[in-house]
Design a protein around this motif. Sequence first.
Motif, PDB file in Angstrom:
ATOM      1  N   LEU A 116      43.790  41.793  38.397  1.00 57.80           N
ATOM      2  CA  LEU A 116      43.439  42.037  37.003  1.00 57.80           C
ATOM      3  C   LEU A 116      41.923  42.088  36.816  1.00 57.80           C
ATOM      4  CD1 LEU A 116      46.046  39.703  35.244  1.00 57.80           C
ATOM      5  CD2 LEU A 116      46.011  42.206  35.183  1.00 57.80           C
ATOM      6  N   ALA A 117      41.213  41.176  37.475  1.00 58.85           N
ATOM      7  CA  ALA A 117      39.754  41.157  37.380  1.00 58.85           C
ATOM      8  C   ALA A 117      39.166  42.419  37.978  1.00 58.85           C
ATOM      9  CB  ALA A 117      39.193  39.918  38.079  1.00 58.85           C
ATOM     10  N   ALA A 118      39.750  42.904  39.063  1.00 56.56           N
ATOM     11  CA  ALA A 118      39.262  44.123  39.703  1.00 56.56           C
ATOM     12  C   ALA A 118      39.488  45.346  38.811  1.00 56.56           C
ATOM     13  CB  ALA A 118      39.955  44.319  41.048  1.00 56.56           C
ATOM     14  N   ILE A 119      40.666  45.431  38.208  1.00 57.51           N
ATOM     15  CA  ILE A 119      40.965  46.534  37.283  1.00 57.51           C
ATOM     16  C   ILE A 119      40.021  46.490  36.088  1.00 57.51           C
ATOM     17  CG2 ILE A 119      42.698  47.454  35.690  1.00 57.51           C
ATOM     18  CD1 ILE A 119      44.835  46.432  37.671  1.00 57.51           C
ATOM     19  N   ASP A 120      39.817  45.294  35.577  1.00 57.03           N
ATOM     20  CA  ASP A 120      38.941  45.100  34.422  1.00 57.03           C
ATOM     21  C   ASP A 120      37.513  45.538  34.754  1.00 57.03           C
ATOM     22  OD1 ASP A 120      39.268  44.035  31.736  1.00 57.03           O
ATOM     23  OD2 ASP A 120      37.745  42.578  32.292  1.00 57.03           O
ATOM     24  N   ARG A 121      37.079  45.181  35.944  1.00 56.52           N
ATOM     25  CA  ARG A 121      35.721  45.519  36.390  1.00 56.52           C
ATOM     26  C   ARG A 121      35.574  47.037  36.513  1.00 56.52           C
ATOM     27  NH1 ARG A 121      35.932  42.579  40.751  1.00 56.52           N
ATOM     28  NH2 ARG A 121      35.611  40.648  39.536  1.00 56.52           N
ATOM     29  N   THR A 122      36.593  47.687  37.014  1.00 54.61           N
ATOM     30  CA  THR A 122      36.560  49.143  37.173  1.00 54.61           C
ATOM     31  C   THR A 122      36.480  49.846  35.823  1.00 54.61           C
ATOM     32  OG1 THR A 122      37.862  48.993  39.219  1.00 54.61           O
ATOM     33  CG2 THR A 122      37.799  51.134  38.100  1.00 54.61           C
TER      34      THR A 122
END
Length: 356
Positions: A132-138
Motif C-alpha cells: 500500500l505504501a509503495a502504491i501510494d508513493r507511486t
Amino acid sequence: MSIARLAVRGSSEAWRANQLFFVTAIAYVLIALVAAAHWGIVINVKLYNKNFLFFGTVVTLAIFAMLLIRLIIERPQQPLRALKDLMLAYDLPDRIIVGLPVALVLPIFFSMFTSIKGGISKVQPFYADTALAAIDRTIHGGVDAWRFFHPVLGFGPLTFSLNVLYNLWFAAVFIVLFCVVFSTRNERLRSQFLVTFVLTWVLLGNVLAAVFASVGPAFLAIFYSDATFSPLMDYLRTTSATYPVSALNTQSYLLASSGLDGPRLGSGISAFPSIHVAAATLNAIYLWRFGGVLRWGSIAFLAAIQLGSVHLAWHYAVDGYASMLITLIIWILAGWLQKASTLTTDRYARAATDFG
C-alpha cells in the motif's frame, strides 16, 4: 382504533419502510456470528448500548426543548393541544414508528462490526502495508503522500485544526445517520442511504479490511520495524507539545486494545480502506442533493477527513481514494436493490389486491 390495531399498523409500516435495511443488517449479523465462531473472535453485542442510549436521550431532549421553546414564544391558550399539533405537523409519530426499530438495531450492528474488526488479525495477519505504501508513493510522484502534502499541512495550528475536524467525524456521521433514520420525506432515498451505510461499514470495514490487512503509517514501525513514517510521527509528537494532537492518544489506545482479547469501544486497527473517508463520502453523496451549505460543507468536510487521515498518520492516501470510489459504487448498488425491492413489493401488493 384499538391499541392492538395500532401496534399491528405500526409494525407493518416499520417493516415496509425498513425491510431492505433489516434484511441486510440481519444477514450481516448471522454471517458475522459464523465467522466469529470459525476464527475464534470474541463478540460483545452490548458494546454500544449505553452510548446509543445516551445519544438517543440527548437527541430526544433536544427535540422537545425546541418544541417547548416554540410554545413559550408563541404562548398558545391551550399548550398541550398546541404541542400535539406541533408533533403532528413534524410527523413525529410516523418518524418514531419508522425510525425507532432501526435505532434499536444500530447498537447491535456497531457492536458486531467492532468485534469483527478487532479480530481481523485472527482472520489474516497484517501484511499489506508495504504494498500500500509503495502504491501510494507511486501515485504521488515517488514520495510518500504525507510528504507530498506536508509543505501545506505541516503547520502547527493547521495540524491541530485537522485533528479537531477528524474528531468531529463521529458527530457529523451520527447526526446525519439519525436524521436519516427518523426521516419520512423520501422513503426511497432513506432506504438507499441506510443500506449503503450498512454495506459500506461491512464490506470496507470488515471484509476488505481483512483481505488487505494493514495497520497504517502510525503503527508501521511497531508491527513491521519499518521507520519510513517515523519523521511524520516525530513531527506530530513535537507539534503536540504546543498544539495538542489527540490522534496520538487514540493511536496509543488502539495499540493497547490490540493486545487484549475481546473488543473495546472504538477498538480495532485497520488502515485499508478508510471507514472515516467512506462515511464522509456517503454523507457528501446524500447531502449533495440539498445544495448550498449542506452540499459544499459536506464536500469540504470530506476533503478535511481525507487530508487529516494522511497527515495524522492514520492512513495511506490510497486508503481514502479507494473508499471514495467503493462507497459510490455501493450507493449505486443500493439504489438498484431499493428499486428492485420496491418493484417486488408493489407486484405482491397488486397480486393481493387482485386476489381479494
